[in-house]
Design a protein around this motif. Sequence first.
Motif, PDB file in Angstrom:
ATOM      1  N   PHE A  78       0.765  -1.261   0.051  1.00 52.62           N
ATOM      2  CA  PHE A  78       0.004   0.141  -0.067  1.00 52.62           C
ATOM      3  C   PHE A  78       0.904   1.291   0.010  1.00 52.62           C
ATOM      4  CE2 PHE A  78      -2.610   3.278   2.187  1.00 52.62           C
ATOM      5  CZ  PHE A  78      -3.724   3.336   1.212  1.00 52.62           C
ATOM      6  N   ILE A  79       1.934   1.275   0.986  1.00 50.42           N
ATOM      7  CA  ILE A  79       2.889   2.128   0.846  1.00 50.42           C
ATOM      8  C   ILE A  79       3.498   2.504  -0.468  1.00 50.42           C
ATOM      9  CG2 ILE A  79       5.125   3.150   1.875  1.00 50.42           C
ATOM     10  CD1 ILE A  79       4.031   1.792   4.383  1.00 50.42           C
ATOM     11  N   VAL A  80       4.188   1.497  -1.324  1.00 49.84           N
ATOM     12  CA  VAL A  80       4.495   1.799  -2.686  1.00 49.84           C
ATOM     13  C   VAL A  80       3.322   2.289  -3.513  1.00 49.84           C
ATOM     14  CG1 VAL A  80       5.499   0.289  -4.479  1.00 49.84           C
ATOM     15  CG2 VAL A  80       6.314   0.035  -2.215  1.00 49.84           C
ATOM     16  N   THR A  81       2.355   1.721  -3.529  1.00 50.30           N
ATOM     17  CA  THR A  81       1.244   2.123  -4.220  1.00 50.30           C
ATOM     18  C   THR A  81       0.930   3.694  -4.080  1.00 50.30           C
ATOM     19  OG1 THR A  81       0.312   0.061  -4.250  1.00 50.30           O
ATOM     20  CG2 THR A  81      -1.271   1.778  -4.965  1.00 50.30           C
ATOM     21  N   VAL A  82       0.703   4.075  -2.719  1.00 51.23           N
ATOM     22  CA  VAL A  82       0.478   5.395  -2.479  1.00 51.23           C
ATOM     23  C   VAL A  82       1.572   6.363  -3.026  1.00 51.23           C
ATOM     24  CG1 VAL A  82       0.436   6.914  -0.621  1.00 51.23           C
ATOM     25  CG2 VAL A  82      -0.753   5.190  -0.443  1.00 51.23           C
ATOM     26  N   PHE A  83       2.853   5.994  -3.109  1.00 50.19           N
ATOM     27  CA  PHE A  83       4.251   6.604  -3.682  1.00 50.19           C
ATOM     28  C   PHE A  83       3.853   7.100  -5.286  1.00 50.19           C
ATOM     29  CE2 PHE A  83       8.038   6.487  -6.058  1.00 50.19           C
ATOM     30  CZ  PHE A  83       8.576   7.699  -5.689  1.00 50.19           C
ATOM     31  N   PHE A  84       3.678   5.849  -6.110  1.00 49.75           N
ATOM     32  CA  PHE A  84       3.447   5.843  -7.298  1.00 49.75           C
ATOM     33  C   PHE A  84       2.106   6.462  -7.828  1.00 49.75           C
ATOM     34  CE2 PHE A  84       6.679   2.576  -7.479  1.00 49.75           C
ATOM     35  CZ  PHE A  84       7.584   3.263  -8.370  1.00 49.75           C
ATOM     36  N   PHE A  85       0.882   6.389  -7.090  1.00 44.73           N
ATOM     37  CA  PHE A  85      -0.213   7.273  -7.246  1.00 44.73           C
ATOM     38  C   PHE A  85       0.041   8.497  -6.934  1.00 44.73           C
ATOM     39  CE2 PHE A  85      -2.088   3.217  -8.353  1.00 44.73           C
ATOM     40  CZ  PHE A  85      -3.146   3.596  -9.079  1.00 44.73           C
ATOM     41  N   SER A  86       0.747   9.144  -6.228  1.00 45.74           N
ATOM     42  CA  SER A  86       0.893  10.525  -5.958  1.00 45.74           C
ATOM     43  C   SER A  86       1.608  11.123  -7.139  1.00 45.74           C
ATOM     44  CB  SER A  86       1.757  10.753  -4.762  1.00 45.74           C
ATOM     45  OG  SER A  86       3.305  10.279  -5.055  1.00 45.74           O
ATOM     46  N   LYS A  87       2.430  10.403  -7.861  1.00 47.57           N
ATOM     47  CA  LYS A  87       3.090  10.733  -9.081  1.00 47.57           C
ATOM     48  C   LYS A  87       1.923  10.748 -10.243  1.00 47.57           C
ATOM     49  CE  LYS A  87       7.307  10.891  -7.549  1.00 47.57           C
ATOM     50  NZ  LYS A  87       8.110  11.950  -7.263  1.00 47.57           N
ATOM     51  N   PHE A  88       1.309   9.777 -10.176  1.00 49.06           N
ATOM     52  CA  PHE A  88       0.147   9.593 -11.301  1.00 49.06           C
ATOM     53  C   PHE A  88      -0.964  10.791 -10.971  1.00 49.06           C
ATOM     54  CE2 PHE A  88       1.006   4.862 -11.289  1.00 49.06           C
ATOM     55  CZ  PHE A  88       2.042   5.136 -11.986  1.00 49.06           C
ATOM     56  N   PHE A  89      -1.216  11.074  -9.798  1.00 41.08           N
ATOM     57  CA  PHE A  89      -2.248  12.408  -9.371  1.00 41.08           C
ATOM     58  C   PHE A  89      -1.774  13.584  -9.927  1.00 41.08           C
ATOM     59  CE2 PHE A  89      -4.424  14.958  -6.415  1.00 41.08           C
ATOM     60  CZ  PHE A  89      -5.477  14.631  -6.581  1.00 41.08           C
ATOM     61  N   LYS A  90      -0.448  13.769  -9.775  1.00 42.30           N
ATOM     62  CA  LYS A  90       0.230  15.007 -10.532  1.00 42.30           C
ATOM     63  C   LYS A  90      -0.277  15.074 -11.810  1.00 42.30           C
ATOM     64  CE  LYS A  90       3.979  15.707  -7.073  1.00 42.30           C
ATOM     65  NZ  LYS A  90       5.410  15.491  -6.955  1.00 42.30           N
ATOM     66  N   LEU A  91       0.056  14.205 -12.774  1.00 49.90           N
ATOM     67  CA  LEU A  91      -0.165  14.044 -14.237  1.00 49.90           C
ATOM     68  C   LEU A  91      -1.480  14.268 -14.360  1.00 49.90           C
ATOM     69  CD1 LEU A  91       0.678  13.641 -16.993  1.00 49.90           C
ATOM     70  CD2 LEU A  91       0.021  11.379 -16.702  1.00 49.90           C
ATOM     71  N   TYR A  92      -2.533  13.594 -13.311  1.00 48.14           N
ATOM     72  CA  TYR A  92      -3.988  13.549 -13.593  1.00 48.14           C
ATOM     73  C   TYR A  92      -4.501  15.120 -13.232  1.00 48.14           C
ATOM     74  CZ  TYR A  92      -8.908  12.982 -12.424  1.00 48.14           C
ATOM     75  OH  TYR A  92     -10.415  13.416 -12.365  1.00 48.14           O
ATOM     76  N   ASN A  93      -3.802  16.027 -12.314  1.00 52.81           N
ATOM     77  CA  ASN A  93      -4.307  17.291 -12.259  1.00 52.81           C
ATOM     78  C   ASN A  93      -4.003  18.047 -13.280  1.00 52.81           C
ATOM     79  OD1 ASN A  93      -5.524  17.260  -9.653  1.00 52.81           O
ATOM     80  ND2 ASN A  93      -3.619  17.266  -8.461  1.00 52.81           N
ATOM     81  N   GLU A  94      -2.599  17.952 -13.957  1.00 48.70           N
ATOM     82  CA  GLU A  94      -2.279  18.646 -15.053  1.00 48.70           C
ATOM     83  C   GLU A  94      -3.170  18.612 -16.138  1.00 48.70           C
ATOM     84  OE1 GLU A  94       1.725  20.044 -17.245  1.00 48.70           O
ATOM     85  OE2 GLU A  94       1.615  19.710 -14.947  1.00 48.70           O
ATOM     86  N   ILE A  95      -3.494  17.389 -16.397  1.00 48.28           N
ATOM     87  CA  ILE A  95      -4.356  17.243 -17.732  1.00 48.28           C
ATOM     88  C   ILE A  95      -5.762  17.436 -17.443  1.00 48.28           C
ATOM     89  CG2 ILE A  95      -2.807  15.351 -18.819  1.00 48.28           C
ATOM     90  CD1 ILE A  95      -4.646  13.164 -18.088  1.00 48.28           C
ATOM     91  N   SER A  96      -6.105  17.736 -15.977  1.00 45.37           N
ATOM     92  CA  SER A  96      -7.648  18.204 -15.800  1.00 45.37           C
ATOM     93  C   SER A  96      -7.837  19.494 -16.052  1.00 45.37           C
ATOM     94  CB  SER A  96      -7.717  17.934 -14.166  1.00 45.37           C
ATOM     95  OG  SER A  96      -7.811  16.326 -13.960  1.00 45.37           O
ATOM     96  N   ASN A  97      -6.796  20.481 -16.083  1.00 43.80           N
ATOM     97  CA  ASN A  97      -6.914  21.967 -16.435  1.00 43.80           C
ATOM     98  C   ASN A  97      -5.953  22.022 -17.510  1.00 43.80           C
ATOM     99  OD1 ASN A  97      -8.423  22.186 -14.121  1.00 43.80           O
ATOM    100  ND2 ASN A  97      -6.666  22.177 -12.812  1.00 43.80           N
TER     101      ASN A  97
END
Length: 196
Positions: A78-97
């Motif tokens: 779960f900790i590893v997943t949280v780390f990688f999903f934080s990276k993916f979330f940055k991209l998600y925010n960028e392509i959201s706007n």
Amino acid sequence: MNIDELKSTWSEDTATETPEISTEQRNKIQLPLENMRKNMRREFWWILGIFVFAFLVCSICRPFKLQLYITVLIASMFIVTVFFFSKFFKLYNEISNPVFKTYDALKDLMIQFNLNKQYYLSYYISFAPFLVCEILIILEFIPWSKPLSELQIAIILISTVTGGLFVLFLAGKFWFHHYYGKHIKYIEGLLNELKA
């Protein structure tokens, strides 16, 4: 060369503008970006559901030692997943706007997509140590009809880890291509049209 000549030379160099993206091309970019956002949301909820299910299964495992090992293993995953999903979330925010008015902005987006592709594959490969731990837990706690020899344990461990790594890598590549790769290729095609 005096300061005035240097300033005028600098102004001429910075005056070059990058090509603008037309409204029609921006609209073409919106559909694949929206599909990628939708897939990212879907993937997030699936992963969250899998972890909730895994922790529920851990709560009914017995004996306590097995429950502890599995809980620690899943918490680490779960900790590893949280780390990688934080990276993916940055991209998600960028392509959201998205504000892609120039060729360079679209080019920067492609660089971020390629970087996130590497993150994505790394995410899947990072589960290799967890696979090893899972196999060790299985070998330790499953009652065998007759005890396994050291050679059998080594063969099971090595073949499972080798096969598991291969499957993880292929699953990561397939998943990325199926959910994101085709949209990235479409945007890359638009980028190539603009370059021409």
